[in-house]
Design a protein around this motif. Structure first.
Motif, short mmCIF file in Angstrom:
data_model
loop_
_atom_site.label_atom_id
_atom_site.label_comp_id
_atom_site.label_asym_id
_atom_site.label_seq_id
_atom_site.Cartn_x
_atom_site.Cartn_y
_atom_site.Cartn_z
N SER A 7 0.98 -1.33 0.10
CA SER A 7 -0.08 0.04 -0.04
C SER A 7 1.02 1.23 0.05
O SER A 7 0.51 2.22 -0.46
CB SER A 7 -0.97 0.09 1.05
N VAL A 8 2.12 1.09 0.73
CA VAL A 8 2.85 2.22 0.76
C VAL A 8 3.47 2.49 -0.74
O VAL A 8 3.69 3.78 -1.23
CB VAL A 8 4.06 2.25 1.69
N ALA A 9 3.70 1.46 -1.61
CA ALA A 9 4.26 1.35 -2.74
C ALA A 9 3.29 2.09 -3.69
O ALA A 9 3.56 2.95 -4.68
CB ALA A 9 4.83 -0.06 -3.32
N ILE A 10 1.88 1.61 -3.77
CA ILE A 10 0.89 2.00 -4.46
C ILE A 10 0.80 3.71 -4.29
O ILE A 10 0.61 4.34 -5.20
CB ILE A 10 -0.42 1.45 -4.16
N ALA A 11 0.67 4.08 -2.96
CA ALA A 11 0.52 5.43 -2.82
C ALA A 11 1.69 6.40 -3.00
O ALA A 11 1.32 7.43 -3.59
CB ALA A 11 0.62 5.62 -1.23
N ALA A 12 3.08 5.69 -3.04
CA ALA A 12 4.04 6.44 -3.44
C ALA A 12 3.96 6.67 -4.89
O ALA A 12 4.46 7.76 -5.65
CB ALA A 12 5.39 5.87 -3.17
N GLY A 13 3.72 5.63 -5.61
CA GLY A 13 3.49 5.61 -7.17
C GLY A 13 2.45 6.77 -7.51
O GLY A 13 2.51 7.37 -8.47
N VAL A 50 10.78 5.60 -3.02
CA VAL A 50 10.25 5.12 -2.02
C VAL A 50 9.21 4.07 -2.32
O VAL A 50 9.11 2.80 -1.87
CB VAL A 50 9.36 6.22 -1.22
N ALA A 51 8.54 4.22 -3.64
CA ALA A 51 7.81 3.23 -4.34
C ALA A 51 8.52 2.06 -4.67
O ALA A 51 8.07 0.76 -4.30
CB ALA A 51 7.23 3.77 -5.57
N PHE A 52 9.83 2.05 -5.19
CA PHE A 52 10.68 0.97 -5.42
C PHE A 52 10.98 0.30 -4.36
O PHE A 52 11.00 -1.16 -4.13
CB PHE A 52 11.95 1.48 -6.36
N LEU A 53 11.64 0.91 -3.31
CA LEU A 53 11.88 0.46 -2.32
C LEU A 53 10.89 -0.50 -1.26
O LEU A 53 11.02 -1.72 -1.03
CB LEU A 53 12.56 1.35 -1.10
N ALA A 54 9.54 0.04 -1.30
CA ALA A 54 8.44 -0.47 -0.53
C ALA A 54 8.02 -1.59 -1.59
O ALA A 54 7.80 -2.68 -0.89
CB ALA A 54 7.27 0.52 -0.86
N ALA A 55 8.11 -1.57 -2.68
CA ALA A 55 7.69 -2.64 -3.49
C ALA A 55 8.80 -3.91 -3.40
O ALA A 55 8.44 -4.88 -3.55
CB ALA A 55 7.76 -2.38 -5.19
N ALA A 56 10.00 -3.60 -3.43
CA ALA A 56 11.10 -4.58 -3.11
C ALA A 56 10.74 -5.13 -1.71
O ALA A 56 10.87 -6.19 -1.72
CB ALA A 56 12.55 -4.05 -3.22
N LEU A 57 10.47 -4.47 -0.84
CA LEU A 57 10.26 -5.13 0.70
C LEU A 57 8.97 -5.80 0.64
O LEU A 57 8.88 -6.95 1.27
CB LEU A 57 10.21 -4.09 1.66
#
Length: 61
Positions: A7-13, A50-57
């Motif tokens: 959800s953090v990755a989606i919001a950052a995207g 942030v989106a790439f890091l959150a998606a990787a995690l």
């Protein structure tokens, strides 16, 4: 934890998309003197990171 990172990755995207649209509008403005004060390029860069890091995690097993 994976769902929250996703959800953090989606919001950052989404923030990245908004910042890119705002930066495009700034580059194509009619009044050259109306620059504004928001650093849209920096916001887009930070949100993409942030989106790439959150998606990787989120995708980590």
């Amino acid at each position: 934890m994976q769902v929250s990172m996703l959800s953090v990755a989606i919001a950052a995207g989404a923030l990245f998309g908004v910042a890119e649209i705002a930066n495009w509008r700034r580059n194509n403005r009619r009044d050259v003197d109306a620059v504004g004060f928001m650093p849209w390029r920096g916001i887009a860069l930070a949100s993409a990171g942030v989106a790439f890091l959150a998606a990787a995690l989120a995708l980590r097993p």
